[in-house]
Design a protein around this motif. Structure first.
Motif, PDB file in Angstrom:
ATOM      1  N   UNK A   1      63.488 -15.056   0.704  1.00 10.48           N
ATOM      2  CA  UNK A   1      63.672 -13.808   1.417  1.00 10.48           C
ATOM      3  C   UNK A   1      65.170 -13.591   1.649  1.00 10.48           C
ATOM      4  N   UNK A   2      65.536 -12.573   2.443  1.00  9.44           N
ATOM      5  CA  UNK A   2      66.952 -12.245   2.634  1.00  9.44           C
ATOM      6  C   UNK A   2      67.699 -13.353   3.362  1.00  9.44           C
ATOM      7  N   UNK A   3      66.968 -14.180   4.101  1.00 11.80           N
ATOM      8  CA  UNK A   3      67.597 -15.289   4.816  1.00 11.80           C
ATOM      9  C   UNK A   3      67.647 -16.544   3.964  1.00 11.80           C
ATOM     10  N   UNK A   4      67.243 -16.386   2.676  1.00 11.29           N
ATOM     11  CA  UNK A   4      67.236 -17.497   1.730  1.00 11.29           C
ATOM     12  C   UNK A   4      66.208 -18.576   2.064  1.00 11.29           C
ATOM     13  N   UNK A   5      65.171 -18.195   2.832  1.00 11.08           N
ATOM     14  CA  UNK A   5      64.076 -19.121   3.105  1.00 11.08           C
ATOM     15  C   UNK A   5      63.026 -18.972   2.008  1.00 11.08           C
ATOM     16  N   UNK A   6      62.475 -20.091   1.548  1.00 12.32           N
ATOM     17  CA  UNK A   6      61.484 -20.059   0.474  1.00 12.32           C
ATOM     18  C   UNK A   6      60.216 -19.363   0.948  1.00 12.32           C
ATOM     19  N   UNK A   7      59.704 -18.454   0.103  1.00 14.84           N
ATOM     20  CA  UNK A   7      58.467 -17.742   0.427  1.00 14.84           C
ATOM     21  C   UNK A   7      57.332 -18.160  -0.496  1.00 14.84           C
ATOM     22  N   UNK A   8      57.534 -18.104  -1.787  1.00 15.57           N
ATOM     23  CA  UNK A   8      56.529 -18.545  -2.748  1.00 15.57           C
ATOM     24  C   UNK A   8      57.208 -19.357  -3.844  1.00 15.57           C
ATOM     25  N   UNK A   9      56.393 -20.025  -4.624  1.00 10.20           N
ATOM     26  CA  UNK A   9      56.940 -20.818  -5.715  1.00 10.20           C
ATOM     27  C   UNK A   9      57.157 -22.265  -5.357  1.00 10.20           C
ATOM     28  N   UNK A  10      56.951 -22.612  -4.053  1.00  5.12           N
ATOM     29  CA  UNK A  10      57.105 -23.998  -3.637  1.00  5.12           C
ATOM     30  C   UNK A  10      55.919 -24.797  -4.144  1.00  5.12           C
ATOM     31  N   UNK A  11      56.195 -25.807  -4.944  1.00  4.06           N
ATOM     32  CA  UNK A  11      55.127 -26.565  -5.563  1.00  4.06           C
ATOM     33  C   UNK A  11      54.660 -27.758  -4.760  1.00  4.06           C
ATOM     34  N   UNK A  12      55.062 -27.889  -3.522  1.00  2.00           N
ATOM     35  CA  UNK A  12      54.615 -28.984  -2.674  1.00  2.00           C
ATOM     36  C   UNK A  12      54.674 -28.515  -1.230  1.00  2.00           C
TER      37      UNK A  12
ATOM     38  N   UNK B   1      63.457 -36.538  -2.639  1.00  2.00           N
ATOM     39  CA  UNK B   1      64.606 -35.661  -2.868  1.00  2.00           C
ATOM     40  C   UNK B   1      64.588 -35.107  -4.284  1.00  2.00           C
ATOM     41  N   UNK B   2      64.246 -35.949  -5.254  1.00  2.00           N
ATOM     42  CA  UNK B   2      64.175 -35.497  -6.646  1.00  2.00           C
ATOM     43  C   UNK B   2      63.113 -34.426  -6.810  1.00  2.00           C
ATOM     44  N   UNK B   3      61.984 -34.572  -6.109  1.00  2.00           N
ATOM     45  CA  UNK B   3      60.919 -33.572  -6.181  1.00  2.00           C
ATOM     46  C   UNK B   3      61.373 -32.237  -5.603  1.00  2.00           C
ATOM     47  N   UNK B   4      62.107 -32.310  -4.486  1.00  2.00           N
ATOM     48  CA  UNK B   4      62.613 -31.074  -3.872  1.00  2.00           C
ATOM     49  C   UNK B   4      63.621 -30.386  -4.792  1.00  2.00           C
ATOM     50  N   UNK B   5      64.563 -31.160  -5.321  1.00  2.00           N
ATOM     51  CA  UNK B   5      65.571 -30.580  -6.208  1.00  2.00           C
ATOM     52  C   UNK B   5      64.932 -29.978  -7.454  1.00  2.00           C
ATOM     53  N   UNK B   6      63.892 -30.628  -7.964  1.00  2.00           N
ATOM     54  CA  UNK B   6      63.240 -30.131  -9.172  1.00  2.00           C
ATOM     55  C   UNK B   6      62.526 -28.816  -8.981  1.00  2.00           C
ATOM     56  N   UNK B   7      62.138 -28.523  -7.740  1.00  2.00           N
ATOM     57  CA  UNK B   7      61.406 -27.289  -7.501  1.00  2.00           C
ATOM     58  C   UNK B   7      62.234 -26.143  -6.965  1.00  2.00           C
ATOM     59  N   UNK B   8      63.498 -26.396  -6.644  1.00  2.00           N
ATOM     60  CA  UNK B   8      64.329 -25.375  -5.996  1.00  2.00           C
ATOM     61  C   UNK B   8      64.484 -24.126  -6.863  1.00  2.00           C
ATOM     62  N   UNK B   9      64.710 -24.304  -8.162  1.00  2.00           N
ATOM     63  CA  UNK B   9      64.962 -23.148  -9.023  1.00  2.00           C
ATOM     64  C   UNK B   9      63.773 -22.213  -9.117  1.00  2.00           C
ATOM     65  N   UNK B  10      62.578 -22.722  -8.831  1.00  2.00           N
ATOM     66  CA  UNK B  10      61.393 -21.878  -8.923  1.00  2.00           C
ATOM     67  C   UNK B  10      61.005 -21.199  -7.633  1.00  2.00           C
ATOM     68  N   UNK B  11      61.800 -21.386  -6.587  1.00  2.00           N
ATOM     69  CA  UNK B  11      61.449 -20.803  -5.298  1.00  2.00           C
ATOM     70  C   UNK B  11      61.833 -19.324  -5.246  1.00  2.00           C
TER      71      UNK B  11
END
Length: 254
Positions: free
Chosen positions: A188-199, A175-185
């Motif tokens: 798209x318009x549906x708020x689904x992560x497209x790039x920037x996911x580090x894992x 969970x900490x890893x997910x929270x730490x990477x959220x700001x860098x995601x």
């Protein structure tokens, strides 16, 4: 079914081939804002387990239900709340497509009559409109189950090793890893992560699998274990699908 869950089932002398088990859990997620607080008390439901199996004593088909309460219960002092009703709710359906609205409910309700220590605290349970048992809580999962006169209802209550397994350390790390990477995601318009996911999924699976440590190891819970004749629950087998949920609520004084 885990070995720890099976230890609880021994209280009802279960055996034979078991159907897949369903489990619902919130485990110590009770609210701290209500009075009395629900977290870590005998009114807080930790887990609910249910499955269909066979009573090895008479080879009869049964529905088994286990409600655990009071996460991390202290063996020397934890007792069931005498001001609480503990209820297993069931409905039977002929098919998954059948609507649940309006279907009759068959419930098993248990109450505890005193605040005595486990091993001497007494209980009563009512099944539907015609089943009843009365007994004493137990400190042994292989002793103390009570059978109703008709044999349709059997109940064991007492303290037992917590049958749940939770790899809390690995979960918290993930969970900490997910929270730490959220700001860098980038989204798209549906708020689904497209790039920037580090894992990726493989990384998350690895994080959740190591280290394999049970946060509930060597902890106890208070448990109510119920075995009900399957024909009784399923309207003489005409409605073979059974839905089960559990609740605790304040007992209205007599």
């Amino acid at each position: 079914m885990s070995a720890k869950t099976w230890a609880l089932a021994l209280a009802l002398a279960t055996g034979g081939a078991l159907a897949p088990m369903a489990q619902a859990s919130d485990h110590a997620d009770g609210s701290t804002t209500v009075m009395p607080p629900l977290n870590n008390t005998a009114r807080d439901i930790a887990d609910l387990y249910t499955w269909m199996g066979v009573d090895e004593v008479n080879n009869a088909p049964r529905v088994f239900m286990v409600m655990t309460v009071n996460p991390n219960a202290l063996k020397a002092s934890s007792v069931f709340d005498k001001d609480t009703l503990y209820t297993f709710h069931t409905i039977a359906k002929t098919s998954l497509s059948e609507k649940s609205d309006g279907l009759p409910e068959l419930s098993v309700v248990c109450a505890f009559n005193d605040a005595a220590p486990i091993g001497t605290q007494t209980f009563e349970c009512w099944g539907g409109d015609d089943e009843y048992v009365k007994g004493t809580t137990s400190t042994s999962t292989t002793k103390g189950s009570i059978l109703s006169r008709s044999g349709k209802l059997r109940v064991w209550t007492g303290i037992a090793n917590d049958p749940a397994f939770f790899n809390k350390t690995a979960f918290t790390t993930t969970v900490a890893a997910i929270k730490g990477g959220i700001n860098g995601w980038n989204r798209d318009v549906a708020q689904c992560a497209t790039t920037g996911v580090g894992f990726n999924a493989a990384t998350l699976r690895t994080g959740l699998s190591t280290p394999a440590a049970d946060a509930f190891a060597k902890q106890n819970v208070l448990a109510i274990v119920v075995s009900v004749d399957r024909a009784y629950v399923t309207a003489s087998f005409t409605k073979p699908l059974v839905g089960v949920w559990a609740s605790t609520k304040k007992r209205i004084p007599k």
